[in-house]
Design an enzyme around this catalytic site. Sequence first.
Site, short mmCIF file in Angstrom:
data_model
loop_
_atom_site.label_atom_id
_atom_site.label_comp_id
_atom_site.label_asym_id
_atom_site.label_seq_id
_atom_site.Cartn_x
_atom_site.Cartn_y
_atom_site.Cartn_z
N SER A 12 0.83 -1.21 0.00
CA SER A 12 0.00 0.00 0.00
C SER A 12 0.87 1.26 0.00
CB SER A 12 -0.91 -0.02 1.23
OG SER A 12 -1.21 1.29 1.66
N1 LIG Z 1 -5.96 8.50 2.40
C1 LIG Z 1 -5.58 7.31 3.11
C2 LIG Z 1 -5.74 6.12 2.20
C3 LIG Z 1 -5.62 4.81 2.94
C4 LIG Z 1 -6.05 3.65 2.08
O1 LIG Z 1 -6.78 3.79 1.09
N2 LIG Z 1 -5.59 2.46 2.43
C5 LIG Z 1 -5.98 1.30 1.69
C6 LIG Z 1 -4.76 0.60 1.11
S1 LIG Z 1 -3.97 1.56 -0.10
C7 LIG Z 1 -6.67 0.32 2.63
O2 LIG Z 1 -6.28 0.16 3.76
N3 LIG Z 1 -7.71 -0.35 2.14
C8 LIG Z 1 -8.41 -1.34 2.87
C9 LIG Z 1 -9.79 -0.94 3.23
O3 LIG Z 1 -10.14 0.25 3.06
O4 LIG Z 1 -10.54 -1.80 3.68
C10 LIG Z 1 -4.14 7.44 3.61
O5 LIG Z 1 -3.38 8.21 3.02
O6 LIG Z 1 -3.80 6.80 4.61
#
Ligand SMILES: N[C@@H](CCC(=O)N[C@@H](CS)C(=O)NCC(=O)O)C(=O)O
Length: 217
Positions: A12
């Site tokens: 990520s």
């Molecule tokens: N804007 C957030 C984005 C975080 C994000 O989208 N994380 C994703 C991985 S890239 C995630 O954890 N996805 C799993 C989910 O939302 O269930 C940041 O910068 O931390």
Amino acid sequence: MAPVKLYHFPLSAPSRGAYLAAKAIGLSIDIEIVDLFKKEQLKESFIKLNPQHCVPTLDDDGFILWESRAIACYLSDKYGKDDSLYPKDLKRRAVVNQRLYFDSSFLYVKIRAICYPILFQGVTEIAKVLKDDLNTTLGFLDKFLDNSKWVAGDNCTIADTSIYASLSSILAVGWDISTFPNIQRWLKECEQLPGYEESTEGAKLFGEAVRKNLKQK
Ligand SMILES: N[C@@H](CCC(=O)N[C@@H](CS)C(=O)NCC(=O)O)C(=O)O
């Protein structure tokens, strides 16, 4: 006091952004991997911590924080040896913030718009409109670097760690950046970031996962 803990998934980009910021600060952190491919973020214990169930998530002695750039700001303010990564000077800080918001609302969003449908929705080609959109955004980044060694001035800041984390994902997919000479020069500088190798390795795995689903031309 409990060590600072980062819930992290190396593939990520936001997670790598928080990781690189902690490394740049020189902070020793405990890493707990949350494997998104195994949907570990949906475990009850993690949702209790972060109802938005995303990585990165920070636990600093019971203080829970998510959003990678908010984490980077917090860690720099709290644990930075000095303010070089996140300046206290109002105007210099404002420029770092501008680059961080540029990353979160432009660059990362465009990269995500390309990669997520390929990873999760069966898309096998990158639409021209998305390609052009990302290249326009990369043109802005290249412009920021016209007279600047790092993205927000003469020294490395958390804007660099954040933007490098985003950009490394799409580079690992094989994006052509030959028309962006300033970005190429800056990427050479980024090689000296603490945690660069581990972070780039995570991006590589992400890139492989995306490329596996792309139709070969
Ligand atoms: N804007 C957030 C984005 C975080 C994000 O989208 N994380 C994703 C991985 S890239 C995630 O954890 N996805 C799993 C989910 O939302 O269930 C940041 O910068 O931390």
